[in-house]
Design a protein around this motif. Structure first.
Motif, short mmCIF file in Angstrom:
data_model
loop_
_atom_site.label_atom_id
_atom_site.label_comp_id
_atom_site.label_asym_id
_atom_site.label_seq_id
_atom_site.Cartn_x
_atom_site.Cartn_y
_atom_site.Cartn_z
N PHE A 117 0.88 -1.18 0.00
CA PHE A 117 0.00 0.00 0.00
C PHE A 117 0.91 1.22 0.00
CE2 PHE A 117 -3.11 2.77 2.60
CZ PHE A 117 -3.77 3.19 1.46
N PRO A 118 1.24 1.72 -1.19
CA PRO A 118 2.19 2.84 -1.26
C PRO A 118 1.47 4.19 -1.24
CG PRO A 118 1.79 2.00 -3.47
CD PRO A 118 0.84 1.28 -2.53
N GLY A 119 2.14 5.17 -0.70
CA GLY A 119 1.56 6.51 -0.71
C GLY A 119 2.49 7.48 -0.03
N SER A 120 2.13 8.77 -0.05
CA SER A 120 2.96 9.72 0.67
C SER A 120 2.52 9.78 2.14
CB SER A 120 2.91 11.12 0.06
OG SER A 120 2.12 11.20 -1.07
N PHE A 121 1.23 9.53 2.38
CA PHE A 121 0.72 9.49 3.75
C PHE A 121 1.22 10.68 4.56
CE2 PHE A 121 1.15 4.89 2.46
CZ PHE A 121 -0.18 4.74 2.12
N GLY A 172 -8.97 7.49 6.51
CA GLY A 172 -9.33 6.94 5.20
C GLY A 172 -8.32 5.88 4.77
N ASN A 201 6.27 11.55 -3.04
CA ASN A 201 5.53 11.83 -4.27
C ASN A 201 6.29 12.95 -4.98
OD1 ASN A 201 3.69 12.86 -6.17
ND2 ASN A 201 1.96 12.15 -4.96
N LYS A 233 4.85 16.37 -5.04
CA LYS A 233 4.82 17.16 -3.81
C LYS A 233 6.27 17.37 -3.41
CE LYS A 233 0.57 14.66 -2.83
NZ LYS A 233 -0.01 13.50 -2.12
N ARG A 263 -4.69 0.26 -3.57
CA ARG A 263 -4.91 1.70 -3.61
C ARG A 263 -6.37 1.99 -3.32
NH1 ARG A 263 -0.73 5.37 -3.77
NH2 ARG A 263 -1.70 6.71 -5.33
N ARG A 313 -11.34 7.45 -4.26
CA ARG A 313 -12.37 8.31 -3.67
C ARG A 313 -13.34 8.85 -4.70
NH1 ARG A 313 -8.03 11.99 -0.71
NH2 ARG A 313 -7.05 11.37 -2.65
N ASP A 366 -9.25 10.66 -8.56
CA ASP A 366 -8.36 9.57 -8.17
C ASP A 366 -8.28 8.55 -9.30
OD1 ASP A 366 -7.70 10.46 -5.64
OD2 ASP A 366 -8.98 9.07 -4.54
N GLU A 417 -4.94 7.12 -10.93
CA GLU A 417 -4.63 5.73 -10.60
C GLU A 417 -4.60 4.84 -11.85
OE1 GLU A 417 -3.74 4.66 -7.68
OE2 GLU A 417 -4.18 6.50 -6.58
N THR A 443 -13.44 3.95 -1.44
CA THR A 443 -13.46 4.53 -0.09
C THR A 443 -14.82 4.41 0.57
OG1 THR A 443 -11.88 6.13 -0.90
CG2 THR A 443 -12.97 6.67 1.14
N TYR A 453 -15.36 8.32 4.97
CA TYR A 453 -13.97 8.79 4.88
C TYR A 453 -13.64 9.45 3.54
CZ TYR A 453 -13.57 5.66 8.86
OH TYR A 453 -13.76 5.04 10.06
N ILE A 483 -12.01 12.87 3.39
CA ILE A 483 -10.73 13.09 4.09
C ILE A 483 -9.60 13.15 3.08
CG2 ILE A 483 -9.12 12.22 5.82
CD1 ILE A 483 -11.38 10.90 7.27
P1 ADP Z 1 -0.13 9.58 -3.17
O1 ADP Z 1 0.69 10.76 -2.85
O2 ADP Z 1 0.66 8.43 -3.72
O3 ADP Z 1 -1.39 9.86 -3.95
P2 ADP Z 1 -1.65 9.44 -0.73
O4 ADP Z 1 -0.99 9.32 0.59
O5 ADP Z 1 -2.30 10.74 -1.05
O6 ADP Z 1 -0.55 9.03 -1.77
O7 ADP Z 1 -2.72 8.27 -0.92
C1 ADP Z 1 -2.38 6.92 -0.90
C2 ADP Z 1 -3.57 6.09 -1.34
O8 ADP Z 1 -4.65 6.27 -0.44
C3 ADP Z 1 -4.13 6.47 -2.71
O9 ADP Z 1 -4.58 5.30 -3.35
C4 ADP Z 1 -5.29 7.36 -2.39
O10 ADP Z 1 -6.27 7.35 -3.41
C5 ADP Z 1 -5.80 6.70 -1.13
N1 ADP Z 1 -6.54 7.62 -0.28
C6 ADP Z 1 -6.23 8.90 0.02
N2 ADP Z 1 -7.15 9.43 0.87
C7 ADP Z 1 -8.06 8.46 1.10
C8 ADP Z 1 -9.27 8.38 1.86
N3 ADP Z 1 -9.74 9.42 2.52
N4 ADP Z 1 -9.93 7.22 1.85
C9 ADP Z 1 -9.45 6.16 1.15
N5 ADP Z 1 -8.35 6.17 0.40
C10 ADP Z 1 -7.66 7.30 0.37
#
Ligand code: ADP
Length: 151
Positions: free
Chosen positions: A7-11, A17, A39, A42, A89, A92, A96, A100, A121, A125, A128
């Motif tokens: 589950f990759p992301g910037s978080f 969510g 990312n 960003k 991933r 929302r 997205d 994606e 989602t 959430y 968010i």
């Molecule tokens: P990125 O910078 O790679 O887009 P994010 O941290 O923004 O990373 O998001 C990581 C994943 O979580 C993505 O698939 C994004 O669509 C999903 N995501 C972001 N916010 C929510 C939320 N509120 N509910 C569910 N999924 C979310």
């Protein structure tokens, strides 16, 4: 063979969510690796990477099937190294989806064994958004309701 998902992301920050996607993902996969990357769109992080890694680890301390790792390489390559054949991933909305759609195709081009699995989602959430949370936090607003841990 174990089903491992990345589950990759910037978080920046990790939200309720994101937590919802991980917990629902656990019903599909044996193991989930939450991977914090940079990312490229960003420029710099608001919440420091190691600080967020610790916060997410504390959130899932009771779940041995969940790991949290920082990474700074191609997602497809990081997945290969960790034996992850799935990318998880969250979706929302259509914005997205547009984003994606292309990254999942590129990831599969780079690593043909890699399938991206999308979870829609949960409605509670869907609104968010990490960037809005950063803004509210920056101006002293209370964001605790959106996060699964204490800052
Ligand atoms: P990125 O910078 O790679 O887009 P994010 O941290 O923004 O990373 O998001 C990581 C994943 O979580 C993505 O698939 C994004 O669509 C999903 N995501 C972001 N916010 C929510 C939320 N509120 N509910 C569910 N999924 C979310």
């Amino acid at each position: 063979m174990k089903k491992i998902a990345l589950f990759p992301g910037s978080f920046d920050p990790f939200t309720k969510g994101h937590e919802d996607i991980v917990l629902r993902g656990l019903k599909l996969f044996d193991e989930i690796i939450i991977a914090l990357g940079h990312n490229t769109k960003k420029t710099s992080r608001y919440f420091e990477l190691n600080y967020m890694v610790e916060k997410i680890r504390s959130t899932f301390a009771a779940y041995p099937a969940i790991r949290v790792e920082p990474f700074q390489e191609l997602t497809a390559e990081f997945a290969r190294k960790h034996g992850a054949r799935y990318i998880l991933r969250g979706l929302r909305n259509t914005t997205d989806f547009e984003y994606e759609n292309s990254i999942s195709q590129v990831n599969r081009y780079l690593n043909n064994d890699l399938e991206t699995v999308f979870l829609i989602t949960s409605p509670e959430y869907a609104a968010i958004n990490s960037s809005i949370i950063r803004e509210v936090h920056q101006y002293g607003g209370d964001v605790s309701k959106f996060l699964p841990y204490k800052l």
